[in-house]
Structures are given as structure tokens and as C-alpha cells.
Design an enzyme around this catalytic site. Structure first.
Site, PDB file in Angstrom:
ATOM      1  N   GLY A  14      18.127 -80.028 -79.576  1.00 38.09           N
ATOM      2  CA  GLY A  14      19.162 -79.221 -78.930  1.00 38.09           C
ATOM      3  C   GLY A  14      19.589 -78.061 -79.790  1.00 38.09           C
ATOM      4  O   GLY A  14      20.789 -77.810 -79.961  1.00 38.09           O
ATOM      5  N   GLY A  18      24.747 -73.345 -80.034  1.00 28.37           N
ATOM      6  CA  GLY A  18      25.827 -74.156 -80.579  1.00 28.37           C
ATOM      7  C   GLY A  18      25.575 -74.736 -81.956  1.00 28.37           C
ATOM      8  O   GLY A  18      24.993 -74.103 -82.831  1.00 28.37           O
ATOM      9  N   ILE A  19      26.026 -75.973 -82.152  1.00 32.03           N
ATOM     10  CA  ILE A  19      25.927 -76.626 -83.450  1.00 32.03           C
ATOM     11  C   ILE A  19      24.472 -76.773 -83.867  1.00 32.03           C
ATOM     12  O   ILE A  19      24.117 -76.554 -85.029  1.00 32.03           O
ATOM     13  CB  ILE A  19      26.624 -78.000 -83.417  1.00 32.03           C
ATOM     14  CG1 ILE A  19      28.138 -77.824 -83.204  1.00 32.03           C
ATOM     15  CG2 ILE A  19      26.361 -78.773 -84.712  1.00 32.03           C
ATOM     16  CD1 ILE A  19      28.884 -79.135 -83.003  1.00 32.03           C
ATOM     17  N   GLY A  20      23.605 -77.136 -82.934  1.00 27.79           N
ATOM     18  CA  GLY A  20      22.203 -77.322 -83.267  1.00 27.79           C
ATOM     19  C   GLY A  20      21.561 -76.068 -83.813  1.00 27.79           C
ATOM     20  O   GLY A  20      20.815 -76.109 -84.796  1.00 27.79           O
ATOM     21  N   SER A 144      30.947 -87.030 -82.753  1.00 29.13           N
ATOM     22  CA  SER A 144      32.194 -86.380 -82.350  1.00 29.13           C
ATOM     23  C   SER A 144      33.369 -87.287 -82.634  1.00 29.13           C
ATOM     24  O   SER A 144      33.249 -88.520 -82.570  1.00 29.13           O
ATOM     25  CB  SER A 144      32.147 -86.059 -80.855  1.00 29.13           C
ATOM     26  OG  SER A 144      33.409 -85.660 -80.371  1.00 29.13           O
ATOM     27  N   TYR A 157      31.326 -89.120 -71.925  1.00 28.71           N
ATOM     28  CA  TYR A 157      31.014 -88.429 -73.184  1.00 28.71           C
ATOM     29  C   TYR A 157      31.475 -89.257 -74.381  1.00 28.71           C
ATOM     30  O   TYR A 157      30.700 -89.534 -75.308  1.00 28.71           O
ATOM     31  CB  TYR A 157      31.675 -87.060 -73.207  1.00 28.71           C
ATOM     32  CG  TYR A 157      31.527 -86.321 -74.524  1.00 28.71           C
ATOM     33  CD1 TYR A 157      30.323 -85.715 -74.854  1.00 28.71           C
ATOM     34  CD2 TYR A 157      32.581 -86.238 -75.427  1.00 28.71           C
ATOM     35  CE1 TYR A 157      30.175 -85.045 -76.067  1.00 28.71           C
ATOM     36  CE2 TYR A 157      32.446 -85.566 -76.634  1.00 28.71           C
ATOM     37  CZ  TYR A 157      31.239 -84.971 -76.951  1.00 28.71           C
ATOM     38  OH  TYR A 157      31.095 -84.316 -78.146  1.00 28.71           O
TER      39      TYR A 157
END
Length: 266
Positions: A14, A18-20, A144, A157
Site C-alpha cells: 500500500g 499516505g504512510i506507505g 493504529s 477498522y
């Protein structure tokens, strides 16, 4: 600080946004050969091109695959085997969203489980054995704080992120005395592309400006010490450290990069 990642190969799932993407960029800057992954072939190619331009001389390749689809995962793993495996696996890919518990059907839960949990199960199951045989390797889950303090309006989630924390802790027990480590980073509310998209959709539905809703969401997390959304580039350094030989004494841990949202001592 030199993280001693030269000569290592890292897969970041991913990682087209974003974070990836921030993690992939950080690892490339530290000298790792990076394999970018995402569902969309064009976005993977674009990300590879951008990272190569930003980090001249870095080895960056891409393998498009939807990790919620077992056949795609099999194809990705075959490509990794052709490369001789990887030294670092960053299980970052994740599905984020607001979901009412009473209206979220089994199909919704199945999608969250496939993306947020089973992608990491499938990749780790295939790659961990080779790491243990070689006596070195790193698996890092991008988790998270919602997996610790599960929000009532994000149950699919949060529950799958809680399962990911448990998965990382359990896998670490299989690495005893091997030089391989498995850890999890607990990110806080981060202004990633997925979050921005979700917030924009909610703002549109409620007829309020995005910035107003963004400020309200920060205020709602009253325990936040940062008092703002985290930038993906603020998560990436911790992931890169855990992926490095310098983190050899850290194993089976869930480390916080949550902006102070969680109130416990650990």
C-alpha cells in the site's frame, strides 16, 4: 543517523500514497532497495518514477497487486521469490472508514478483514520462514491507536487493527533467538490520502467545509497532545528504524507514534 539499510530489500504494501509512500521514500533514502505495491498499475508506476527521481541512485521497483485478492497475493509472492525474497516486510496496506455497526454487513467486515488483517497474515506466512533461515529480517506492521482504543463509529477498522496488533505480538514469539524481529507502529490520527478522502465525503454529506470538520475531529480527540493531524512523514522514521539493524533489541513491541492520543503509560 545511518540506519545501515544499504544492501537490504524492503517490500512496503500500500505504498502509492499516505504512510506507505512516506515509508517507501524514507527507506529508499536510507539505501534500501524498495518494492512499491498498490492496486493500480499506473499509480505504482508513477510512484516508482517519483521515488527514483527524488532519490537518484536508489533501487525502486513496483509490483501492482490487490492484497485483498488471494490470487494477486500469490502473484506478488512469486515475484518476490524470483528476487530471492526480502529482508524487510512493511505490512502497511489498510482500509479506513467510518461505519455504523448496525448497518455494516458481513461483506463490509470481510473486506476489512481481508485488507487489514489477512494481507499481513498471507505475506508474513510466506516470508517469515526465509527470514528465520537466513537469521535476519524485519516485519513491521503499520497499526493504529484505534486498535487499542476502538472507536464506536469505526468498529470494523478498529477491530481489525486490534487483531493486527495481536498478530504482530504472536509472530514475534516465533522469532525467538533468530535475529528476526516483528513489531507494530501505532499511528495516531494521520492526514493520509485515505483519511482525507473519507473526511471530504463526510463533510460533503453534512454540508460543512472540510477544514471545519477536520478541526472538529481533532478537538474530538481531547486526549491528543499534538492537537493536529499527524503527517505521514512523521510516522515513517519510526517504521524505518524498526526495519533497521539498529532495532535488534526491539521485538514483539507496539510502539506509539500517536501524537499522545493514548493515555496509558505503555
Amino acid at each position: 543517523m545511518d540506519l545501515r539499510l544499504d544492501g537490504t530489500t524492503a517490500l512496503v504494501t500500500g505504498s502509492t500514497q499516505g504512510i506507505g509512500r512516506a515509508v517507501a521514500a524514507r527507506l529508499a533514502a536510507e539505501g534500501a532497495a524498495v518494492i512499491v505495491n498498490g492496486r493500480d498499475e499506473a499509480r505504482v508506476a508513477s510512484t516508482v518514477e517519483a521515488l527514483r527521481a527524488a532519490h537518484p541512485g536508489a533501487s525502486v521497483e513496483g509490483v501492482p497487486a490487490d492484497l485483498a485478492v488471494p490470487a494477486d497475493t500469490t502473484r506478488l509472492l512469486a515475484a518476490l521469490d524470483d528476487r530471492g525474497g526480502v529482508d524487510v516486510l512493511v505490512n502497511n496496506v489498510g482500509l479506513f472508514g467510518l461505519d455504523e455497526f448496525t448497518s455494516a454487513g458481513d461483506d463490509v467486515w470481510a473486506r476489512y478483514l481481508d485488507v487489514n488483517l489477512m494481507s499481513g497474515v498471507r505475506l508474513s506466512r510466506h516470508l517469515l520462514g526465509g527470514m528465520i533461515e537466513r537469521g535476519r529480517g524485519r516485519i513491521v506492521f503499520v497499526g493504529s491507536e484505534s486498535g487499542v482504543d476502538v472507536p464506536g463509529d469505526m468498529l470494523p477498522y478498529g477491530v481489525t487493527k486490534a487483531a493486527t496488533i495481536a498478530l504482530g505480538a504472536g509472530l514475534a514469539k516465533l522469532t525467538r533467538g533468530t535475529g528476526v524481529t516483528v513489531n507494530t507502529v501505532l499511528g495516531g490520527p494521520t492526514w493520509s490520502d485515505g483519511v482525507a478522502t473519507a473526511v471530504a465525503a463526510v463533510a460533503d454529506a453534512q454540508g460543512v467545509p472540510v477544514e471545519q470538520l477536520k478541526e472538529a475531529l481533532v478537538a474530538r480527540r481531547g486526549t491528543s497532545l499534538l492537537q493536529r493531524f499527524i503527517d505521514p512523514d512523521e510516522i515513517a522514521p519510526l517504521v524505518a528504524y524498526l526495519a533497521s539493524p539498529l532495532a535488534s533489541a526491539t521485538n514483539g513491541a507496539a510502539l506509539r507514534a500517536d501524537g499522545g492520543v493514548l493515555t496509558g503509560l505503555l
